[in-house]
Design a protein around this motif. Structure first.
Motif, PDB file in Angstrom:
ATOM      1  N   GLY A 397      53.488  54.994  33.529  1.00  0.00           N
ATOM      2  CA  GLY A 397      54.480  54.056  33.025  1.00  0.00           C
ATOM      3  C   GLY A 397      55.057  53.118  34.060  1.00  0.00           C
ATOM      4  N   ALA A 398      54.678  53.260  35.313  1.00  0.00           N
ATOM      5  CA  ALA A 398      55.242  52.435  36.381  1.00  0.00           C
ATOM      6  C   ALA A 398      54.418  51.172  36.604  1.00  0.00           C
ATOM      7  N   THR A 399      55.009  50.234  37.336  1.00  0.00           N
ATOM      8  CA  THR A 399      54.361  48.965  37.657  1.00  0.00           C
ATOM      9  C   THR A 399      54.522  48.681  39.145  1.00  0.00           C
ATOM     10  N   ILE A 400      53.449  48.198  39.768  1.00  0.00           N
ATOM     11  CA  ILE A 400      53.547  47.745  41.155  1.00  0.00           C
ATOM     12  C   ILE A 400      53.277  46.242  41.189  1.00  0.00           C
ATOM     13  N   THR A 401      53.809  45.579  42.206  1.00  0.00           N
ATOM     14  CA  THR A 401      53.643  44.136  42.354  1.00  0.00           C
ATOM     15  C   THR A 401      53.088  43.838  43.737  1.00  0.00           C
ATOM     16  N   ARG A 402      52.065  42.976  43.773  1.00  0.00           N
ATOM     17  CA  ARG A 402      51.452  42.557  45.031  1.00  0.00           C
ATOM     18  C   ARG A 402      51.490  41.031  45.090  1.00  0.00           C
ATOM     19  N   THR A 403      51.738  40.472  46.272  1.00  0.00           N
ATOM     20  CA  THR A 403      51.693  39.023  46.454  1.00  0.00           C
ATOM     21  C   THR A 403      50.597  38.685  47.451  1.00  0.00           C
ATOM     22  N   ILE A 404      49.849  37.641  47.132  1.00  0.00           N
ATOM     23  CA  ILE A 404      48.693  37.239  47.926  1.00  0.00           C
ATOM     24  C   ILE A 404      48.823  35.750  48.212  1.00  0.00           C
ATOM     25  N   SER A 405      48.747  35.374  49.479  1.00  0.00           N
ATOM     26  CA  SER A 405      48.830  33.961  49.861  1.00  0.00           C
ATOM     27  C   SER A 405      47.453  33.321  49.773  1.00  0.00           C
ATOM     28  N   VAL A 406      47.403  32.122  49.183  1.00  0.00           N
ATOM     29  CA  VAL A 406      46.143  31.400  49.033  1.00  0.00           C
ATOM     30  C   VAL A 406      46.374  29.936  49.379  1.00  0.00           C
ATOM     31  N   PRO A 413      42.546  31.432  40.194  1.00  0.00           N
ATOM     32  CA  PRO A 413      41.723  32.630  39.999  1.00  0.00           C
ATOM     33  C   PRO A 413      41.890  33.136  38.575  1.00  0.00           C
ATOM     34  N   ARG A 414      40.954  33.929  38.119  1.00  0.00           N
ATOM     35  CA  ARG A 414      41.122  34.605  36.841  1.00  0.00           C
ATOM     36  C   ARG A 414      41.743  35.976  37.088  1.00  0.00           C
ATOM     37  N   THR A 415      42.370  36.527  36.067  1.00  0.00           N
ATOM     38  CA  THR A 415      42.880  37.888  36.193  1.00  0.00           C
ATOM     39  C   THR A 415      41.709  38.826  36.452  1.00  0.00           C
ATOM     40  N   PRO A 416      41.746  39.627  37.507  1.00  0.00           N
ATOM     41  CA  PRO A 416      40.590  40.464  37.846  1.00  0.00           C
ATOM     42  C   PRO A 416      40.436  41.653  36.904  1.00  0.00           C
ATOM     43  N   ARG A 417      39.204  41.994  36.628  1.00  0.00           N
ATOM     44  CA  ARG A 417      38.912  43.178  35.821  1.00  0.00           C
ATOM     45  C   ARG A 417      39.101  44.430  36.676  1.00  0.00           C
ATOM     46  N   THR A 418      39.340  45.534  36.008  1.00  0.00           N
ATOM     47  CA  THR A 418      39.377  46.817  36.703  1.00  0.00           C
ATOM     48  C   THR A 418      37.964  47.346  36.836  1.00  0.00           C
ATOM     49  N   ALA A 419      37.579  47.711  38.066  1.00  0.00           N
ATOM     50  CA  ALA A 419      36.225  48.209  38.302  1.00  0.00           C
ATOM     51  C   ALA A 419      36.010  49.507  37.541  1.00  0.00           C
ATOM     52  N   ALA A 420      34.905  49.585  36.772  1.00  0.00           N
ATOM     53  CA  ALA A 420      34.616  50.782  35.976  1.00  0.00           C
ATOM     54  C   ALA A 420      33.878  51.838  36.770  1.00  0.00           C
ATOM     55  N   THR A 421      33.097  51.411  37.766  1.00  0.00           N
ATOM     56  CA  THR A 421      32.315  52.337  38.579  1.00  0.00           C
ATOM     57  C   THR A 421      32.357  51.875  40.022  1.00  0.00           C
ATOM     58  N   ASP A 422      31.860  52.708  40.900  1.00  0.00           N
ATOM     59  CA  ASP A 422      31.822  52.322  42.313  1.00  0.00           C
ATOM     60  C   ASP A 422      30.955  51.099  42.529  1.00  0.00           C
ATOM     61  N   GLY A 423      29.951  50.906  41.700  1.00  0.00           N
ATOM     62  CA  GLY A 423      29.045  49.765  41.867  1.00  0.00           C
ATOM     63  C   GLY A 423      29.582  48.489  41.282  1.00  0.00           C
ATOM     64  N   ALA A 424      30.774  48.535  40.689  1.00  0.00           N
ATOM     65  CA  ALA A 424      31.337  47.345  40.038  1.00  0.00           C
ATOM     66  C   ALA A 424      32.380  46.694  40.935  1.00  0.00           C
ATOM     67  N   GLY A 425      32.109  46.643  42.208  1.00  0.00           N
ATOM     68  CA  GLY A 425      33.075  46.070  43.133  1.00  0.00           C
ATOM     69  C   GLY A 425      32.831  44.617  43.425  1.00  0.00           C
ATOM     70  N   GLY A 455      51.763  27.685  43.088  1.00  0.00           N
ATOM     71  CA  GLY A 455      51.364  27.002  44.316  1.00  0.00           C
ATOM     72  C   GLY A 455      50.436  27.853  45.148  1.00  0.00           C
ATOM     73  N   GLY A 456      50.878  28.204  46.351  1.00  0.00           N
ATOM     74  CA  GLY A 456      50.040  28.975  47.257  1.00  0.00           C
ATOM     75  C   GLY A 456      50.284  30.459  47.205  1.00  0.00           C
ATOM     76  N   VAL A 457      50.973  30.955  46.179  1.00  0.00           N
ATOM     77  CA  VAL A 457      51.260  32.382  46.062  1.00  0.00           C
ATOM     78  C   VAL A 457      50.713  32.909  44.743  1.00  0.00           C
ATOM     79  N   VAL A 458      49.866  33.937  44.825  1.00  0.00           N
ATOM     80  CA  VAL A 458      49.360  34.635  43.648  1.00  0.00           C
ATOM     81  C   VAL A 458      50.081  35.971  43.559  1.00  0.00           C
ATOM     82  N   THR A 459      50.633  36.271  42.388  1.00  0.00           N
ATOM     83  CA  THR A 459      51.322  37.535  42.162  1.00  0.00           C
ATOM     84  C   THR A 459      50.490  38.399  41.230  1.00  0.00           C
ATOM     85  N   LEU A 460      50.161  39.605  41.675  1.00  0.00           N
ATOM     86  CA  LEU A 460      49.382  40.557  40.884  1.00  0.00           C
ATOM     87  C   LEU A 460      50.262  41.755  40.568  1.00  0.00           C
TER      88      LEU A 460
END
Length: 620
Positions: A397-406, A413-425, A455-460
């Motif tokens: 139920g928790a949420t984390i927030t990450r900021t990425i400078s670009v 960018p598109r919203t990234p998918r969650t990798a289903a397997t180790d080979g889906a990186g 602008g130059g900040v992506v928030t995930l």
């Protein structure tokens, strides 16, 4: 005391999406990702100035379709043919996409948030559409389709809802075939769909704890009661735990406006919940989109600064009227001379002073528009940005927030998918695992990932919708850029008037559109509009001081009758309007532009001097 107009609401920083979906393989250069009108509409909406139903608070995708397929919330993945015509005629509110006459015009999106299929809430898909005045030989159709990446076996499942107004049918599909019509289906018949008019079409989509999808179509004729059709379920087509990766919207032989997807704890049931009736007010009006954009320029400053830049670049006008309503008129606003006045002002009563000018400085008879040709631009150069971190726990139920400078010049960018397997990186993936170990099992279908950009900040953000803790192991985002081999080509279009040049000489003018014109027909239209307006300049009436008249607005056609000084009786447009007060005296000062020219100068009774003195010796 200074009164502020509606422009003060637009002093906030301009935030514009920069989609790359118009550059994908198979996408025609003629398709519109956006337009100047789309951009203005987007900036207005950010300030609470609306032309159509706005995004809901829980919206994860919103595409106004006001002159472009780009979404204001979410990301444009790509589009098929047919996104090259936009109209105000028959639009439910402002302007609409019309789609192909005999094929489905489809745009594919990546939502801002990728919802998982195991959750207590549901997804609400909706669009406003109008089926009146369509081509009678082909069916009028709209379609919602979504794809979900499943954790079991890595398969992709597709859900779709197709509404056929011509046949009066609604059909839901669910299965693993990307062609929705080849999957198992459930159908309904609702004959009022055949009635020409405006409809709000919605779909309530939920998944049970075991993956059974349930479809509830909700149809609302405009200003009438809603009808929720009986739920259709696919008990034999179980969708494994996973997450949405794309959603698409298609329209054929009809007009569509305001497509959006939102999350809700329960299905909307009241009129206000279903159609947003009463929750917004239309306070802006925009002309029909006429200039296509494949890319949205990287604009800075405030929203009003950008609107001003666009209006100057495209020869449009932007204004707030006395009611506080915003109005946008394109370059054709002054093209047709009126034959009658809205209001008359005369020296016998209203006019206190005026100044009339007609100067050669206003003549422009050789006009050149500098624009960039984006037809051959391909977005094929990826840039990868990684968010590398030690594993971060995400409790149930928790949420984390990450900021990425670009780099702020990168496309979105598109919203990234969650990798289903180790080979889906591969790029554009988020790594969610069961423990802190880099070799632990990848977890798909537990975390909803959201990506926003300013602008130059992506928030995930990553929200854990499961009952167990998981761990965030980083993300890889992909940004596309125009290929260096296929950059936009600087181009020119010139238009001139030889008759004007014969009497005024060549008077040149260069117009820089600053990236807001990207195709040849648009460059030509602006060059010809500049030439037509400037070849024989109409008279300008300045400092026209009159008794205050609240009826006079920008664009009003005024009949000016002056029998005492300038001896005028002419029609003119109001292009400037100022009201001021001093010591209890209120005055209104207008700037007027003549609706027609005074014709070709004849120099009656005069012999023009030659350019050099007759008989003068040549220079040494």
């Amino acid at each position: 005391m200074t009164a502020l107009d509606g422009a003060e609401r637009l002093r906030r920083p301009a935030q514009l999406p920069r989609p790359d979906g118009a550059f994908g393989s198979g996408t025609s250069w003629a398709n519109w990702a956006a337009s100047p009108v789309w951009v203005v509409d987007h900036l207005l909406r950010g300030a609470g100035i609306h032309t159509a139903p706005p995004p809901r608070a829980s919206s994860i995708l919103y595409a106004s379709l006001h002159g472009g397929t780009a979404p204001g919330i979410g990301y444009l993945e790509g589009m098929g043919a047919g996104w090259d015509f936009w109209t105000r005629d028959g639009a439910p509110f402002e302007s609409a996409a019309e789609g192909g006459f005999d094929f489905l015009s489809t745009a594919t999106y990546v939502p801002e948030l990728l919802p998982v299929t195991r959750r207590s809430d549901g997804l609400w898909f909706e669009v406003w559409t109008d089926n009146s005045g369509n081509w009678p030989l082909n069916d009028s159709v709209i379609e919602f389709q979504s794809s979900f990446e499943a954790s079991a076996g890595g398969a992709t499942y597709y859900t779709a809802l197709r509404v056929n107004f011509t046949q009066g049918t609604v059909t839901a599909f669910c299965g693993t075939n990307a062609d929705s019509t080849k999957n198992p289906s459930v159908g309904w018949t609702w004959s009022p769909l055949k009635t020409p008019g405006t409809f709000h079409i919605a779909l309530w989509l939920t998944f049970s704890a075991t993956g059974v999808p349930s479809f509830v179509p909700v149809v609302t004729p405009k200003d009438k009661a809603s009808t929720a059709l009986t739920a259709g379920t696919f008990s034999s087509t179980l969708v494994p735990a996973g997450a949405m990766v794309t959603t698409s919207f298609g329209v054929q032989n009809g007009r569509a406006e305001c497509f959006q997807v939102s999350q809700h704890a329960a299905r909307p049931s009241t009129a206000a919940q279903i159609t947003q009736a009463g929750s917004w007010t239309r306070t802006a009006s925009l002309d029909e989109p006429v200039f296509p954009l494949r890319a949205i320029p990287n604009a800075g400053g405030s929203a009003w600064d950008v609107i001003t830049e666009i209006s100057r670049a495209t020869l449009a006008t932007a204004e707030f009227d006395s009611d506080g309503h915003f109005r946008w008129r394109n370059h054709t606003r002054w093209a047709t001379a009126p034959t009658a006045a809205d209001i008359a002002v005369t020296s016998a009563r209203e006019i206190a002073a005026l100044t009339v000018t007609e100067e050669i400085d206003a003549c422009r008879n050789h006009c050149t528009v500098n624009w960039e040709d984006w037809r051959r631009v391909a977005s094929s150069v990826p840039s990868v940005v990684r968010d590398e971190t030690t594993p971060v726990a995400i409790a149930a139920g928790a949420t984390i927030t990450r900021t990425i400078s670009v780099d702020d010049t990168m496309l979105d960018p598109r919203t990234p998918r969650t990798a289903a397997t180790d080979g889906a990186g591969s790029p554009n993936r988020v790594s969610i695992r069961s423990t802190t170990s880099a070799t632990s099992a990848a977890v798909l279908g537990a975390v909803e990932v959201r990506v926003t950009r300013a602008g130059g900040v992506v928030t995930l953000t990553a929200r854990n919708r499961s009952a167990s803790a998981v761990y965030y192991h980083g993300a890889t985002l992909i940004f596309l850029s125009p290929s260096p081999a296929n950059k936009p080509v600087p181009s020119l279009w010139s238009a001139w008037n030889t008759a004007s040049q014969a009497v005024y000489g060549v008077q040149t003018y260069e117009h820089d559109v600053k990236g807001w014109v990207q195709d040849n027909p648009s460059g030509r239209a602006l060059a010809e509009a500049l030439r037509n307006a400037g070849a024989f300049p109409p008279p300008l009436l300045q400092q026209v001081e009159i008794l205050p008249d609240y009826r006079i607005q920008l664009g009003t056609v005024v009949r000016v009758v002056d029998t005492t000084g300038a001896q005028l009786d002419t029609l003119a447009w109001v292009i400037g309007n100022k009201v001021s007060g001093n010591s209890g005296r209120i005055t209104q000062t207008l700037t007027l532009r003549g609706t027609t020219t005074n014709g070709t100068p004849t120099d009656t009774g005069l012999t023009p001097d030659p350019p050099t003195r007759p008989g003068a010796p040549p220079p040494p």
